[in-house]
Each structure stands twice: as structure tokens, then as C-alpha cells.
Design a protein around this motif. Structure first.
Motif, mmCIF file in Angstrom:
data_model
loop_
_atom_site.group_PDB
_atom_site.id
_atom_site.type_symbol
_atom_site.label_atom_id
_atom_site.label_comp_id
_atom_site.label_asym_id
_atom_site.label_seq_id
_atom_site.Cartn_x
_atom_site.Cartn_y
_atom_site.Cartn_z
ATOM 1 N N THR A 40 0.851 -1.202 0.000
ATOM 2 C CA THR A 40 0.000 0.000 0.000
ATOM 3 C C THR A 40 0.883 1.246 0.000
ATOM 4 N N LYS A 41 0.268 2.405 -0.225
ATOM 5 C CA LYS A 41 1.018 3.669 -0.331
ATOM 6 C C LYS A 41 1.458 4.206 1.028
ATOM 7 N N VAL A 42 0.878 3.664 2.110
ATOM 8 C CA VAL A 42 1.274 4.100 3.458
ATOM 9 C C VAL A 42 1.674 2.864 4.250
ATOM 10 N N LEU A 43 2.883 2.883 4.790
ATOM 11 C CA LEU A 43 3.377 1.763 5.589
ATOM 12 C C LEU A 43 3.793 2.278 6.961
ATOM 13 N N VAL A 44 3.351 1.589 8.001
ATOM 14 C CA VAL A 44 3.724 1.953 9.380
ATOM 15 C C VAL A 44 4.524 0.798 9.961
ATOM 16 N N LEU A 45 5.707 1.091 10.499
ATOM 17 C CA LEU A 45 6.521 0.068 11.168
ATOM 18 C C LEU A 45 6.569 0.380 12.658
ATOM 19 N N ASP A 46 6.024 -0.538 13.479
ATOM 20 C CA ASP A 46 6.019 -0.316 14.932
ATOM 21 C C ASP A 46 7.164 -1.132 15.534
ATOM 22 N N GLU A 47 8.379 -0.559 15.453
ATOM 23 C CA GLU A 47 9.577 -1.243 15.968
ATOM 24 C C GLU A 47 9.584 -2.700 15.475
ATOM 25 N N ALA A 48 9.488 -2.830 14.150
ATOM 26 C CA ALA A 48 9.247 -4.147 13.557
ATOM 27 C C ALA A 48 10.481 -5.026 13.516
ATOM 28 N N THR A 49 11.675 -4.460 13.808
ATOM 29 C CA THR A 49 12.887 -5.284 13.684
ATOM 30 C C THR A 49 13.539 -5.534 15.035
ATOM 31 N N ALA A 50 12.783 -5.375 16.106
ATOM 32 C CA ALA A 50 13.357 -5.507 17.450
ATOM 33 C C ALA A 50 13.870 -6.912 17.718
ATOM 34 N N ALA A 51 13.186 -7.941 17.149
ATOM 35 C CA ALA A 51 13.512 -9.322 17.513
ATOM 36 C C ALA A 51 14.473 -9.999 16.554
#
Length: 1500
Positions: A1417-1428
Motif C-alpha cells: 500500500t502507499k502508506v506503511l507503518v513500522l512499529d519497531e518491527a525489527t526488534a527481535a
């Protein structure tokens, strides 16, 4: 020595032993003097002497402690002593008379002597009862009652003698006898009361003890002891505090260990043949689990032999274990049942009454005598039957407790492999539904032998009555057996299928409820609703087939008694024309056919229960036989050899899926053992990668059952950087944390988990990546204060799994893992010096600042950082939040108590309360609930079913009335006229009745209506729950919701339809009975209204209490299921900390809490039955009495019809009120299912007509205008006046301390929480005007917690099946998972286990990235997606996002600031407001908040 003949003892007595002309064939009956002086005196004596040895043994083995001497005890003993004196005075008087020359029979000495000795025995037993703590005695009360009844007969005779033969009166003996009679009456009265509790009884200190133990015998058999609760429940709705404490014998702590002990013995017996069959290494057998080879690996050939041997192994018998545990108490019910079954055959009384009506010369007193006998027999039957049911229900309750406790204990110790075969849903079903099946069965299991016994006895007496023609009836019954055998077999098959579907549905619902936030963010609710509905449809199809079978089964058994009667009567009158069907033969036979009806009706129900219980038995046996973990299980990976000395810090590093977490699991004994051994010295603390948080206060989560040590607790909280969080929580550390920590951020959960591990002060700490979800500066603080060389744990052994390279220089030993093996091992400098894979990895991924840290390894501590952080930390404790100087750790605090209000710490008791306990409604179930259920069935179908029931009962009534007319036909020359016509019409009426049941089967319609109602109610509830906002799930425990979908739906599926069928049948039975009795004896119209009134009051009295008890029981089940579910998710943590016993105790407490409400409800049922059956017995008595009074005007046929119907009324009345209350108490399930329809709902998923432009959003231009939101109306704003404009394609980082509002902004963007003020516009469209699914499906988020669902990888990536395989493989390749997935045997169809547990956390996170790549999609939200994930994977993910989403607007909530340093702009939030918004370089130049955060992270 020659024994004198018996007559010698009676010589010199003035009368013969027995004279029937004096006793029976007279208008004024009496017994002879000889009979009175022997039998009437000896009967009570013989009874007491026979009972004495058994009673003495019972008292000796049930010592409850002595009772202090009371007035009651003294009075009983004194009267027994006085009675002894009176008896002996009679003996001495006889000797005196003999000395005066009077001739006396030996019995004149023997009877009073025996009676005197018996009175001494009675006095001694009274004292022995006191010493053994028996507060009341049934044995003694029955003795005094029998003694009084026998004395009363003599009392009447003596009065008649004094009136008619005054000259013959022996005044001394008359005087002593009257004194004796009065004293026995007083003694009987005293024995009706209960003594005080034993001196050391627990009941003395219990504020609300169960009154059963202290109740008198009379109170026990009439269940009077619950009347206080019934009265209170009628006046005021019962609450939890009004419930009694559970008796010690009914508590889980008593019951469960008994069952586990028996099961363990059974299991070991089953293993013995296997151990004898083969030579095998030493085996470890743990209670209830499977042995495992520990020391050596068997040769391949032996392994094969072992497998073959195991197939021949006997399965352990759970049935035997249950019988040995609960059988002895249950046998009491069998004794009661035998007595009751013998008493059932009181059909002699109708025969005697009909004979009495026929014989106009019979004395009138005989009619009254038969009536009295009928009444007394009915009352005794009632008392025995209700005691039987009481024992059955209590046994059922104990079985349910035992099974639930055993399942819980087993779930704590099964291996991970076994755990994967039994899902959470299945285990919860074992604990609730399957345990309930056993309880339901035990109530009626005695019918398996009782029903055939009743049938055999009934047929025997029928043979006596009608001769060989009864064989025709037997033939009909035999023909029914194969039909029902086929039905039972099919029912079992359907039962297995239904339970399998139910397990699947509950498992899926568990996952949906656990991952509800992800479903909402992805707009996947409808896909999962369809999946649940598909399973539900399969379940309902099976339910519908079961309904067909139930209808056929009910039809055959309803027809059976009539067909048996028709064939028997038909053959009887056709075989010989001299065979006359008179009233006596017809109605005694009809009474016997009615006796037949009950076992024949019960058998299909019992067979169905046995079938259901056998399915549950197998499921439970399989679960309880699962392998258990053994203490020294090790990792299955080859080649791991390591020795770690005390006090070392060991770092474990490696790529995603390399086996780091598995290594820790192996150390905990959580992995399956292949070879080798693990030895650990001292206690262990464990911190899992995903923190396990309980639904308790924050303090309880940290203490984890340990005692609070204030100073140490404070030190732990400070070291784990939790002080600022505590200041923000509404009730500090007393704030309740929602299930799975819903109101904490990922970082906060990890820090709470770390604090728990730290607080327990152990020797070895296993820490699985505890710093992944925290801000860099907080991570460094925790490392320095807790884990590092200068931390609190500096002298303890620490094994730390980490992706943080900056911590590695300070580790004493580093283990590098690849594919489950340790490839490199050594200190940091050693590994660098080897120039191996580790050194290459470091050079590639560590930035220059981290290199500087490593070069400064000699310092081990970054002094500047520590100093700076210490200052900040002091400020945090003292500074006012409004001053803006507080440094706060990571992550969003999603509403402690629902909101984010920094600095708002309240000490109100309810301030920290989050979850809402399941509340019981009070008062009557509203008519609207019944109406709702009828509408769910369909109003037309509902009324049509009622009409069919009416037709069936009218036809039944007419056929029986016709039979009474037939029996009144005059007998001419030994035959009846019109026999063929009478038989033809009787048969035709019966066939009409059968025809109505066959073609317009009301049972079938009700069953099908029940299935339709189940479908409608389940679909409605599922839709309503999925439409609920996130706040609803945060405050509603999962157990409450699972309870609705499991137990309440099971009630609606199976229980309510069958109860409605029985209710309708009972209601029409009662109405038809009253109609027949009124026609036969109109005088009874005087009695029926007051009896009806009494019946009504008893019923209302009961229903008010019973309904509330049912609600309380239902409500107390939810916390039990919640606790159970919560435990299943945290078993590894519980085992690591050695807290199994505490959790078992807590489980016991929850189960006992549930049984506290259930026990009074079963007693209330018995209370009701005794009173209702008394009303029924009164109706029988009055029907018989008025028949006796009006015998001159009544025909025998009508009397027979009236009495035979009256005999049924007791059972019908009982069933009617029982079913009325059961309908009302079980329809509570409909009420509880419907209540989620009234809760708050989210906005519409789709808005019609849609206002969304085609292809929206096209650019990703975001404009946030004056945006404010709050979590609840009573809380402060979490975001205030945020104004931000983001151009399409911009990459924006969002940073800020804890509580700054980072996650609130994303929640507002996805409308998880609606805006309080302002608006958000994306590409010129106000998102508030869109449907939620329209919005959420057009923007994408990669959440902080990667949630997967059980099912294939394909389903987890694309639940709507919108994309091709090529698209899926491309997304997996870009997410760096293609190699992993293509290496799996089933590739895209690889089954993920529940919660994706068979994938590592990093792999799950990469799958979430693949989902985002698919949607693009044209809007992407990452909520600390690479913490693990490790740094290498993080780098790959970041490069993927940069390349694949280069034209998209990307919003990233970042804890690792280095991941956003190349972003277009950074938005800094502070206390819910926009503090800074500019490019990273400009923000660093300004030296504001972002600069300080970057400096804390060593980036500047």
C-alpha cells in the motif's frame, strides 16, 4: 439340654399369638396381647442390636473430635437411663407377682429385660456419638421412631382395654407403659435436633460453614438445612459472599491427589509388560507420564522392536482409576437405588384400592389404611430417591473437580512435542466440556443396571397378572433393541466428530481473541469470521444428524410402552374369550407399563451419556498419557559441549532461527532429549524472548509469589528502569495489567519480565534477548545496572541471548550459533583474533560508534553515558513531569487503566483496575430472552411444536380413558361383549398417537429449531465480538469470551433443546393428570387449588435461588478458564522458576470457587424435589381418599384410571418444576451470549455508499490537523493538538520517550481509537468518513508483536486468497524467507502451530514483513518491527523497505535510532504533543530532545 418349644414362652398369656378376625376382618382392628408383648417390643430391639456393630465401626473410623457435654446430650442420656429403670421395674414387678403366686409366661420377663438392656445400649451409643463428634444420628432416630410406632399400637390397645374392660386393667403396668411411651416420644423429639459442632471442628472458625455436617438426620433427609439460603435468595439476589465454604472432602486439594495417585498406579501397571519384553537402559518414570531412555541410544534394531512392542502394550484404564477413587462413596447411591427400585412396585396399592371399591362389604378403615400406606410409601420413596440423587451429584461434582485438576497438572509437565498435539482449545475443552460429560453421566449411570432390573420385575408381575400374553410385549421390546443399538453406534460417531469440530473452533477462537489487534489492523476480521463459521457449520451439520437420531430414538421409546400394552392386551383377550380385561388387571398392568416407561425412556439418554463419556474418556486418557518432561532433557542438536563456571557472563549470538532460544530451552529441560546430559548447580531464573505477563498487578508480576522485601524490590525496579513507568501508571505498581500485558508496550513487558527474574535472586540467569524491544539508552542502562560486569548480577552466572553488538565486548564468553550448532566459542578478543565468520560479521554490521565502544573495551563501561544517565535518572525521580526534563524509557504505555496520562498516579482502590470480572445478573430472566430464543428458532416452528405436543397428549389421554370404559364393560357368562370393537378403537387411538409422533414429530422440530437457534446466536455473538473496539478486549478477560463460545454455546447446542422437550412433556402430563383426577373424583377440586398454590410458591422460591446460583456458577467458571489459558501460555516460565505448586494451589482455588456455587445448586434441586414430591404424594393421597369416600358412586375403571394417573403425577410435577427451573437457569446461557450485543461497537466496517475514491490512496500524502485523542472519556488526552503534514513518499521516523504518544498516533491513524478532536487526511480524504475496513485495508502496518495463526503459511500471508503463488514466493524472497520456506517439506502449505510457535520470533517478524510486501500500500507503518531480529537480518529488512517501498510513505516508530538516521524527517513527540519535526541532521544541530536521545544511543 433340651430347648423348649416356642409356644412355651407364650403359655399363660391370655390370648393367642395372632388372630386375623381380631386384626383384619373387623370394623375395629387390634393386635393380640401376645403379639404386642413380643413382636412390638422385640422389633426396635432387634433393629438396634443388628445395626450396633456397623454403627460402632463407622463412628470409630469417622472420628471428628469430641463434643462438649450439652443440655441436649445430658437430656438424651438421662431419658435413656429413666427408660432402663422403667423396663427393669417391669421385670422386678413380674418377679414380685410370681412370688405372690401369680403364674407368668417367660416372655413377661424376657421382653422388658431385653428392652431394658437395649435402652442401656441406646444411652451408651449416645455418649459414644458425643465422643466421636456425631452431631446427629439417623440410626438412633429411626430406632426411637420404630419404638414409638410399636408402643403407639399398644398404647391404643391399652386405652381401648381401659374403656371396654376396666376390671382387667393392670394399673402398675399401665402406669409404667404410659411413662415409657411419653419418655420415648420425648427422646424421639430430642433426637430430631442436632448437637453442637465438635470442640476442635474447623466449622467453629469458618465464617460461613456448610450447614450439612451439623444438620440433624431429619434436616438431612428433607434437605431442610438449605432452607436458610433459599429464604435469603428469595428475598435478595444471592451474591458470592453468601455462599458457604466448601467441605474439606469436596476440595480440590483432597480430591485431585487421590485421582492422580490412582492414575499413576494404573499408568505404571500398563508400562510393566513393555519393560519386561525388552532389555532397555534405565528408564525414568514420572507420575502420570511416560518413561524416556536417558543414558544410551538403543541400536536401530532394538528401536524397531520397541516400537512393535509398544503397539501391544495395554492402555492404562482411566475408568478404573476413576472407579477406585470415587467408587466407594458412589456405592452408597447404589444401595439407595436398590431400595428405591423395590419400593417402586407399589402398584399393589391400586390393585387393593380397586378391590376395595369392588367389595362393598369391606370395612371402610381398610380403604383409609391403603391410602395411608400409599402416602407413607411415596414419602419414603421420595426421601430415598433424593438421597440417591444427592450422592450421585456430589460424586459427579468430585469427578469434575478431579478431572479438571488432573488435566491442569498434566498440562504443566507435558513435553513441547505433546503440547503441539493438544492445542489450548482442546485442553480447555477437556477441562470444561469433557469433565462436564462425566458429571452428567454419573447422575444416571446406575440406570444401566437399574433399568433392566425394573424391566425384569415389571415383566414378572405382568406375567403374574396377564400370563403368557406378556411375551407379545417382550417381543416388541426385543425388536426395539437392535434399532437403538444402531442409533447408539451412530450417535458415538457423531459425538466424536462434534467434539473434534468443537476443539478446532475453540482453538481458532483462542487465536482470534489473542491476535485480535492484528486482525483489526489488517482488516482480517471477516476472513477469520468465515473460518470460524465454516467450522461451526460442520459442527452444526453433525448436530443436525444427531437431532435426527435423537428424534427417532425418542419416538421409538415413546411408542414402546403403548405398543407393549396394545400387543399384550390384544393377545390376552384374543387368545381366550374367557380372559376378561377388568379394571384390576388393566390398571395394575397399566401401572406396570408406566413403570416400564421410565427405564425405557431413560435408557436412550443413559446410552447417549455413556457414549459421550466414552468419547471424553478416550480423549482424557490420550492427554493424560502424553510424555512428560524429564529434568535432564537436552537440546537435540549434535555437538554442543560446553562448561560454564560460576559468575560468568555468556553471550549467545547468531542469525534468526539459528537455535539460540532452543539452547536456553534445552538448559531448562524443555527440549526433547536425544543424547547427552545437562547439570545445573543452584536455582534458575528465566526471561523468555516474549515476556509472559499475568493478569495481575504489576507488583504481583514482579514478586511472582515471593514475599515482598521492600528495599530489594525498590532496587530491582530501579535497575530495570521501571520507576518512570510506575509514576505514570494510574495506581503505581498496584495497577492491574491486562491479559498478556495488553496495556503495556513490548519494552515494558520485557522489563517487567526481567524484574521478575531479577527479584527471585537465583544462581543462574537465562535471558533470551531481554533488550530487543527497549530504547538503546534504556538497554544500555539495564545492561550496566543488571547484566553487565558491574550490574546487580555480576557474581551470578548469566547466559544472555542478544543481537546487540555493543554488549559483546563485556561478555566473558561468546557462543556463536549456526543451524543449531556452536560454530565458534571464546572471548570477544579471541573471536576477533581468529578472523572467522564472527569477526567478518562484526566488521560488516557494526557502525563506527560501536567500533569506538569496542576499541574502548578496556574500560568496559562507557563512563560518560553512565554518569549522564545517572543524572537523568535522579531527575526522573524528583522532577515534575511538566518541567520537561524527565527521561523516560521506551515504548507506548497503551493506557494503564486504558489511558496515557503521565504523572497521574492515583491511590484510589479502583484506580489501577483494568479488567472487568464476569458479573452475574440478578433477578428473573427477562421474558425478552425467551422471546429472543423463540425468534432464533422461528416463531412458526415454536408454536407448531407446542401444537404437536398437545395433539400427542390428547390422543394418549383419550386412549387411556377408552381403556377405563372397556374395563367397566359388564361380564356376561364369563366374557365381555364388544371386546373386538374395544380393542380395535384402543389400537386405532394409539396408532393415531404414534402417527402424530411419527409424521409430525414435535421432538424433531424442537431439535432442528435448537440447531437453527444455535447457528443464529453463535453467528450474532461472533459478529458482535469482532465488531467490539480494542478497549473491550483489554478489559474483558479471554476466559470470559472463551466461556461464552465453549460452555454457554454447548448449553445452547445440546442442553436447552432436550430440556424444552422434557418441559413440554412434563407440562402436558401434569395437565392431563389433573384433568383425569378431576373427572374421576370431582371432590378433589377442593384440594387442588391450595396444593397448586403451595406448588407455585415452592417453585418460585426455588427458581429465584437456583437461577442466581446458576449465574454465580457460570460467572465463577470464567476466571478458572482464564487462569488455565494463562498458565498454558507460561508453562516454561512457571517450570523454570519452580512455581508449579503455587499455580496448582491457585488452580485449586479457582475450581473450588466454582464448586462453591455449584454445590448449593444441586442441594437446592434436592430441596425442591422433596417438597414437590410431597405435593405429588398429597395429590395421590387425596385421589385415593376421595375414591374411598365415594366408592359407592365410582366405577372400578375410573378409580383405576384416576389412581394410575395420580401415581405418575409425583414424577411429572417434579420434572415440570425441575424443567421449568432448568429452562430458566440454562436460558441464562442465551442471556450471557446476547449480552455482547449491547456493548459498544466500532464504526461500520463498510460505509454504503462508499466515499472512497478509486485506487485511493495514490500518493500517501498525510495531513494531521489539530489531532487529539483519549483512551476513555474519563481520562486525560493522550495526544494534544498534533499538526503534521507528510508528503507522499516521505520516510518519517517517530520517536519519543515512554508515554510520549508514538503508538497513540498509529492507533489514531488506523482508527483503533477514534479522534477526540481534529482529523487525519490521507490524499485529501478525511479517514473518519471511511468504513474501517476500507481504511485499514489500504494502509499497512508491521506490528511490534508478530502474530501468526495456526494454519498454513499461505493462509497466514493471504487469508482472503487474493494473491497467486508467484506473488507469495516473491514476497517471501524479498522478506529473506524463500530459502527457509522452500526447504520445508510442504513449502507454502507448511502448518504453523498455534501462535506460530514452531517458527522463531525473528522468522515470524519476517513473515509480517512479507504480508506488508504483498499488500504494497502507499502508506506503511513500522512499529519497531525489527526488534527481535539480529543486525544482519535487520539490515536486510531495512534495505528491502528502502527498495520496495521507495514510492510509499513510511512511518517508523523507532527504538534503534540508527535505523531512522537516513530518513527524510523525524517527528519527536513529548507528553502527547509534537516537540520537534525536521530532518535528523537539522534536529541534531538544534540540540533538542532528539539530540539528547541520539547522544544516549552513542550516535553523536
Amino acid at each position: 439340654m433340651i430347648t423348649p418349644p416356642l409356644d412355651a414362652y407364650f403359655t399363660h398369656l391370655p390370648t393367642a399369638f395372632q388372630d386375623w378376625n381380631l386384626t383384619w376382618h373387623t370394623l375395629n382392628p387390634d393386635f393380640t396381647r401376645c403379639f404386642q408383648n413380643t413382636v412390638l417390643i422385640w422389633v426396635p430391639c432387634v433393629y438396634l442390636w443388628l445395626c450396633m456393630p456397623f454403627y460402632y465401626w463407622y463412628l470409630k473410623n469417622h472420628d471428628r473430635g469430641y463434643i462438649c457435654v450439652t443440655h441436649l446430650n445430658r437430656a438424651k442420656t438421662v431419658i435413656a437411663f429413666l427408660l432402663w429403670i422403667i423396663c427393669w421395674s417391669d421385670v422386678f414387678y413380674s418377679f414380685w407377682e410370681r412370688s405372690q403366686g401369680a403364674v407368668k409366661a417367660p416372655v413377661e420377663y424376657i421382653s422388658p429385660l431385653l428392652l431394658g438392656i437395649t435402652m442401656v445400649l441406646a444411652g451408651l451409643l449416645t455418649q459414644y456419638e458425643r465422643l466421636k463428634g456425631a452431631q446427629s444420628s439417623g440410626i438412633m432416630l429411626i430406632f426411637w421412631l420404630v419404638a414409638l410406632l410399636c408402643a403407639t399400637v399398644s398404647f391404643r390397645s391399652k386405652i381401648l382395654q381401659a374403656v371396654n374392660e376396666d376390671a382387667t386393667v393392670d394399673r402398675f403396668r399401665f402406669t409404667t407403659f404410659y411413662m415409657y411411651w411419653v419418655l420415648v416420644l420425648v427422646e424421639l423429639g430430642l433426637n430430631c435436633f442436632s448437637d453442637q459442632p465438635p470442640f476442635f471442628s474447623k466449622a467453629v472458625n469458618d465464617p460461613n460453614p456448610c450447614p450439612e455436617a451439623g444438620a440433624s438426620f431429619l434436616s438431612n433427609i428433607t434437605f431442610w438445612w438449605i432452607t436458610g439460603m433459599m429464604l435469603y435468595g428469595f428475598k435478595t439476589p444471592l451474591e458470592e459472599k453468601d455462599l458457604w465454604s466448601l467441605r474439606e472432602v469436596d476440595k480440590s486439594s483432597t480430591i485431585v491427589p487421590q485421582l492422580m495417585r490412582q492414575w499413576s498406579n494404573e499408568w505404571h501397571k500398563a508400562q510393566r509388560p513393555l519393560e519386561k519384553a525388552l532389555y532397555s537402559p534405565k528408564r525414568s518414570l514420572r507420575s502420570g507420564g511416560r518413561g524416556e531412555n536417558k543414558d544410551t541410544k538403543l541400536p536401530e534394531e532394538s528401536e524397531i522392536l520397541l516400537q512393535k512392542s509398544s503397539k501391544r502394550r495395554r492402555e492404562p484404564s482411566l475408568l478404573l482409576a476413576l472407579c477406585l477413587t470415587y467408587g466407594p462413596y458412589f456405592l452408597i447411591s447404589t444401595l439407595y437405588k436398590i431400595i428405591h427400585d423395590i419400593l417402586i412396585f407399589t402398584f399393589l396399592f391400586p390393585r387393593l384400592l380397586i378391590r376395595f371399591v369392588n367389595d362393598s362389604n369391606a370395612p371402610i378403615w381398610q380403604g383409609y389404611f391403603y391410602t395411608a400406606l400409599l402416602f407413607i410409601c411415596a414419602c419414603v420413596q421420595t426421601f430415598i430417591l433424593q438421597k440417591y440423587f444427592h450422592v450421585c451429584f456430589v460424586t459427579g461434582m468430585r469427578v469434575r473437580t478431579g478431572v479438571a485438576g488432573a488435566v491442569y497438572r498434566k498440562a504443566m509437565v507435558i513435553t513441547n512435542a505433546a503440547r503441539r498435539t493438544s492445542t489450548v482449545g482442546e485442553i480447555v475443552n477437556l477441562m470444561s466440556v469433557d469433565a462436564q460429560r462425566f458429571m452428567d453421566l454419573i447422575t444416571y449411570i446406575n440406570m444401566l443396571w437399574s433399568a433392566p432390573l425394573q424391566v425384569v420385575l415389571a415383566l414378572y408381575f405382568l406375567w403374574q397378572n396377564l400370563g403368557a400374553s406378556v411375551l407379545a410385549g417382550v417381543a416388541v421390546m426385543v425388536l426395539m433393541v437392535p434399532v437403538n443399538a444402531v442409533i447408539a453406534t451412530k450417535t458415538k460417531t457423531y459425538q466424536v466428530a462434534q467434539m473434534k469440530d468443537k476443539d478446532s473452533r475453540i482453538k481458532l477462537m483462542h487465536e482470534v481473541l489473542n491476535g485480535i489487534k492484528v486482525l483489526k489492523l489488517y482488516a482480517w476480521e471477516l476472513a477469520f469470521k468465515d473460518k470460524v463459521s465454516a467450522i461451526r457449520e460442520s459442527e452444526l451439520r453433525v448436530l443436525k444428524k444427531s437431532a435426527y437420531l435423537a428424534a427417532v430414538s425418542t419416538f421409538t421409546w415413546v411408542c414402546a410402552p403403548f405398543l407393549v400394552a396394545l400387543s399384550t392386551f390384544g393377545v390376552y383377550v384374543m387368545v381366550d374369550e374367557k380372559n376378561v380385561l377388568d379394571a384390576q388387571k388393566a390398571f395394575v398392568s397399566l401401572a406396570l407399563f408406566n413403570i416400564l416407561r421410565f427405564p425405557l425412556n431413560m435408557l436412550p439418554m443413559v446410552i447417549s451419556s455413556v457414549v459421550q463419556a466414552s468419547v471424553s474418556m478416550k480423549r482424557l486418557r490420550v492427554f493424560l498419557s502424553h510424555e512428560e518432561l524429564v529434568e535432564d532433557s537436552v537440546d537435540p542438536a549434535p555437538g554442543i559441549n560446553i562448561r560454564i563456571p560460576d559468575g560468568m557472563l555468556v553471550a549467545v549470538v547468531g542469525h534468526v532461527g539459528s537455535g539460540k532460544s532452543s539452547l536456553l530451552s534445552a538448559l531448562l529441560g524443555e527440549m526433547q532429549k536425544q543424547e547427552g546430559s545437562v547439570s545445573i548447580k543452584g536455582s534458575v531464573a528465566y526471561m523468555p524472548q516474549q515476556a509472559w505477563i499475568q493478569n495481575k498487578t504489576l507488583q504481583d508480576n514482579i514478586l511472582f509469589g515471593r514475599e515482598l522485601k521492600e528495599s530489594w524490590y525498590r532496587e530491582v525496579v530501579e535497575a530495570c528502569a521501571l520507576l518512570p513507568d510506575l509514576e505514570m501508571l494510574s495506581a503505581g505498581d498496584k495497577t492491574e495489567i491486562g491479559e498478556k500485558g495488553v496495556n503495556l508496550s513490548g519494552g515494558q513487558k520485557q522489563r517487567v519480565g526481567l524484574a521478575r527474574a531479577l527479584y527471585c535472586d537465583c544462581s543462574l540467569y537465562l535471558l533470551d534477548d531481554p533488550l530487543s524491544a527497549v530504547d538503546a539508552h534504556v538497554g544500555k542502562h539495564i545492561f550496566d545496572k543488571v547484566v553487565g560486569p558491574q550490574g546487580i548480577l555480576k557474581n551470578r552466572t548469566r547466559i544472555l541471548v542478544t543481537h546487540g553488538l555493543s554488549y559483546l565486548p563485556q561478555a566473558d564468553l561468546i557462543l556463536v550459533m549456526v543451524d543449531g550448532e556452536i560454530t565458534e566459542m571464546g572471548s570477544y578478543m579471541e573471536l576477533l583474533g581468529r578472523q572467522g565468520a564472527f569477526a567478518e560479521f562484526l566488521r560488516t554490521y557494526a557502525n563506527s560508534e560501536q567500533q569506538e565502544d569496542r576499541s574502548g573495551e578496556r574500560d568496559h563501561v562507557h563512563d560518560g553515558f553512565v554518569c549522564q544517565y545517572a543524572v537523568h535518572f535522579e531527575n526522573m525521580k524528583t522532577a515534575d513531569y511538566n518541567s520537561g526534563t524527565a527521561t523516560q524509557p521506551d515504548g507506548p504505555l497503551q493506557g494503564a487503566d486504558g489511558g496515557k496520562s503521565p504523572g497521574k498516579q492515583e491511590n484510589r482502590p479502583q484506580a489501577g483496575k483494568l479488567t472487568e470480572a464476569d458479573k452475574a445478573k440478578t433477578g428473573m430472566v427477562k421474558p425478552a430472552v425467551f422471546w429472543e430464543y423463540m425468534k432464533a428458532i422461528g416463531l412458526g416452528l415454536s408454536f407448531f411444536s407446542i401444537f404437536l405436543f398437545l395433539c400427542h397428549h390428547v390422543a394418549s389421554l383419550i386412549s387411556n380413558y377408552w381403556l377405563s370404559l372397556w374395563t367397566d364393560d359388564p361380564v356376561i357368562n364369563g366374557t365381555q361383549l364388544y371386546t373386538h370393537m374395544r380393542l380395535g378403537v384402543y389400537g386405532a387411538l394409539g396408532v393415531t398417537q404414534v402417527h402424530k409422533m411419527n409424521n409430525l414429530c414435535a421432538v424433531y422440530f424442537i431439535s432442528i429449531g435448537g440447531v437453527m437457534a444455535s447457528r443464529y446466536l453463535h453467528e450474532t455473538m461472533l459478529y458482535n465480538v469482532l465488531r467490539s473496539p480494542m478497549s473491550f478486549f483489554e478489559r474483558t478477560p479471554t476466559g470470559n469470551l472463551v466461556n461464552r463460545f465453549a460452555k454457554e454455546m454447548d448449553t445452547i447446542d445440546t442442553i436447552i433443546p432436550s430440556i424444552i422437550k422434557m418441559f413440554m412433556g412434563s407440562m402436558f402430563n401434569v395437565v392431563s393428570t389433573c384433568a383425569i383426577i378431576l373427572v374421576a373424583t370431582p371432590l378433589i377440586a377442593v384440594v387442588i387449588p391450595p396444593l397448586g398454590l403451595l406448588y407455585f410458591f415452592v417453585q418460585r422460591f426455588y427458581v429465584a435461588t437456583s437461577r442466581q446460583l446458576k449465574r454465580l456458577e457460570s460467572v465463577s467458571r470464567s476466571p478458572m478458564l482464564s487462569h488455565f489459558t494463562e498458565t498454558l501460555l507460561g508453562t516454561s516460565v512457571i517450570r523454570a522458576f519452580g512455581e508449579q505448586e503455587r499455580f496448582i494451589s491457585e488452580c485449586n482455588r479457582h475450581i473450588d470457587h466454582n464448586q462453591k456455587a455449584y454445590f448449593p445448586s444441586i442441594v437446592a434441586n434436592r430441596w425442591l424435589a422433596v417438597r414437590l414430591e410431597f405435593v405429588g404424594s398429597c395429590i395421590v393421597m387425596f385421589a385415593a381418599l376421595f375414591a374411598v369416600v365415594s366408592r359407592d358412586s365410582l366405577s372400578p375403571g375410573i378409580v383405576g384410571l384416576s389412581i394410575s394417573y395420580a401415581l405418575q403425577v409425583t414424577a411429572s410435577l417434579n420434572w415440570l418444576v425441575r424443567m421449568t427451573s432448568e429452562v430458566e437457569t440454562n436460558v441464562v446461557a442465551v442471556e450471557r451470549v446476547k449480552e455482547y450485543g449491547d456493548t459498544d461497537k466500532e464504526a461500520e466496517w463498510q460505509v454504503e455508499p462508499s466515499r472512497m475514491p478509486q485506487g485511493w490512496p495514490t500518493n500517501g500524502y498525510i495531513e494531521i490537523r489539530n489531532f487529539s485523542l483519549r483512551y476513555r472519556d474519563d481520562l486525560e488526552l493522550a495526544l494534544k493538538d498534533v499538526n503534521v503534514t507528510i508528503e507522499g513518499g516521505e520516510k518519517v521516523g517517530i520517536v519519543g520517550r515512554t508515554g510520549a504518544g508514538k503508538s497513540s498516533l498509529t492507533l489514531g491513524l488506523f482508527r483503533i481509537i477514534e479522534a477526540s478532536e481534529g482529523s487525519v487526511w490521507i490524499d485529501g480524504v478525511d479517514i473518519a468518513i471511511l468504513g474501517l475496513h476500507e481504511l485499514r485495508s489500504r494502509i499497512t502496518i508491521i506490528p511490534q508483536d508478530p502474530v501468526l495463526f495456526s494454519g498454513t503459511l499461505r493462509m497466514n500471508l493471504d487469508p482472503f486468497n487474493c494473491y497467486s503463488d508467484e506473488d507469495l514466493w516473491q514476497a517471501l524472497e524479498l522478506a529473506h524467507l524463500k530459502n527457509f520456506v522452500s526447504g520445508l517439506p510442504d513449502k507454502l502449505n507448511h502448518e504453523c502451530s498455534e501462535g506460530g510457535e514452531n517458527l522463531s520470533l525473528g522468522q515470524r517478524q519476517l513473515l509480517c514483513l512479507a504480508r506488508a510486501l504483498l499488500r504494497k500500500t502507499k502508506v506503511l507503518v513500522l512499529d519497531e518491527a525489527t526488534a527481535a531480529v539480529d543486525l544482519e537480518t535487520d539490515n536486510l529488512i531495512q534495505s528491502t523497505i528502502r527498495s520496495q517501498f521507495k514510492d510509499c510513505t513510511v512511518l517508523t516508530i523507532a527504538h534503534r535510532l540508527n535505523t531512522i538516521m537516513d530518513y527524510t524527517r523525524v517527528l519527536v513527540l513529548d507528553r502527547g504533543q509534537m516537540a520537534e519535526f525536521d530532518s535528523p541532521s537539522n534536529l541534531i544541530a538544534k540540540k533538542g530532545i532528539f539530540y539528547r536521545m541520539a547522544k544516549d544511543s552513542s550516535l553523536v
